[in-house]
Design an enzyme around this catalytic site. Structure first.
Site, PDB file in Angstrom:
ATOM      1  N   LYS A   1       7.971  -4.076   6.543  1.00  0.00           N
ATOM      2  CA  LYS A   1       8.197  -2.889   5.712  1.00  0.00           C
ATOM      3  C   LYS A   1       9.073  -1.848   6.404  1.00  0.00           C
ATOM      4  O   LYS A   1       9.368  -0.817   5.839  1.00  0.00           O
ATOM      5  CB  LYS A   1       6.858  -2.239   5.327  1.00  0.00           C
ATOM      6  CG  LYS A   1       6.123  -2.949   4.214  1.00  0.00           C
ATOM      7  CD  LYS A   1       4.984  -2.088   3.720  1.00  0.00           C
ATOM      8  CE  LYS A   1       4.345  -2.674   2.491  1.00  0.00           C
ATOM      9  NZ  LYS A   1       3.279  -1.810   1.977  1.00  0.00           N
TER      10      LYS A   1
ATOM     11  N   ARG B   1      -3.550   1.895  -8.129  1.00  0.00           N
ATOM     12  CA  ARG B   1      -2.959   3.094  -8.722  1.00  0.00           C
ATOM     13  C   ARG B   1      -2.644   2.890 -10.194  1.00  0.00           C
ATOM     14  O   ARG B   1      -2.780   3.794 -10.998  1.00  0.00           O
ATOM     15  CB  ARG B   1      -1.670   3.460  -7.994  1.00  0.00           C
ATOM     16  CG  ARG B   1      -1.875   3.951  -6.588  1.00  0.00           C
ATOM     17  CD  ARG B   1      -0.560   4.159  -5.922  1.00  0.00           C
ATOM     18  NE  ARG B   1       0.113   2.860  -5.836  1.00  0.00           N
ATOM     19  CZ  ARG B   1       0.985   2.531  -4.922  1.00  0.00           C
ATOM     20  NH1 ARG B   1       1.369   3.408  -4.031  1.00  0.00           N
ATOM     21  NH2 ARG B   1       1.521   1.336  -4.886  1.00  0.00           N
TER      22      ARG B   1
ATOM     23  N   SER C   1       3.159   6.130  -0.021  1.00  0.00           N
ATOM     24  CA  SER C   1       3.772   6.509   1.253  1.00  0.00           C
ATOM     25  C   SER C   1       5.290   6.453   1.161  1.00  0.00           C
ATOM     26  O   SER C   1       5.984   7.312   1.714  1.00  0.00           O
ATOM     27  CB  SER C   1       3.283   5.580   2.367  1.00  0.00           C
ATOM     28  OG  SER C   1       1.902   5.732   2.567  1.00  0.00           O
TER      29      SER C   1
END
Length: 158
Positions: A41, A90, A128
């Site tokens: 990532k 979410r 994030s």
């Protein structure tokens, strides 16, 4: 005693993560926040920095520990003597991927359950990645992350 592992990259930890952890502390006897190395990532913070930030922010919770890991989640969960993997959802779009992960983990270790908690409505859009993008563009991230994280992001981004 029921222990849960809440895995993630936490690059950085957000108010959404913290909300979920706070709620989990009322459900489980112990929660291990498992900070994944996850170099794929391309994180802004290295694993040690993310562990330190999360540990500082979560220090008020007596039944929470923060640990970095870079092995298979199921193996890490066993090492922590946990019987639950906790995942946050979410939106509906998260569910398909999380459902696949839960199925794989169940096939690897049928005795470890995956439990999903939905995020608070005020955090449903928060990630994030979005926090970092807003910060890179000099936007206000005070509603999304604790003050300690803002200071660390400012140091990293200059």
């Amino acid at each position: 005693m029921v222990s849960a592992v809440y895995p993630g990259t936490f690059d950085p930890i957000t108010n959404g993560h913290i909300d979920l952890i706070k709620r989990a502390t009322k459900i489980f006897d112990h929660v291990t926040v498992a900070v994944a190395r996850n170099s794929s990532k391309n994180p802004l913070f290295d694993m040690q920095e993310r562990v330190a930030m999360a540990a500082d922010i979560l220090r008020e919770y007596n039944n929470v520990s923060v640990v970095g890991f870079d092995n298979l989640l199921i193996e890490f969960t066993k090492m922590q003597n946990a019987s639950v993997i906790l995942r946050g959802l979410r939106a509906v779009s998260d569910f398909e991927y999380e459902f696949q992960l839960a199925g794989m983990n169940r096939s690897l270790a049928p005795d470890i359950e995956t439990i999903f908690l939905t995020t608070a409505e005020k955090c449903a859009y928060l990630s994030s990645s979005l926090v970092k993008e807003v910060a890179r563009l000099d936007g206000d991230i005070t509603k999304f992350v604790p003050e300690q994280v803002i200071a660390e992001i400012k140091l990293k981004l200059g």
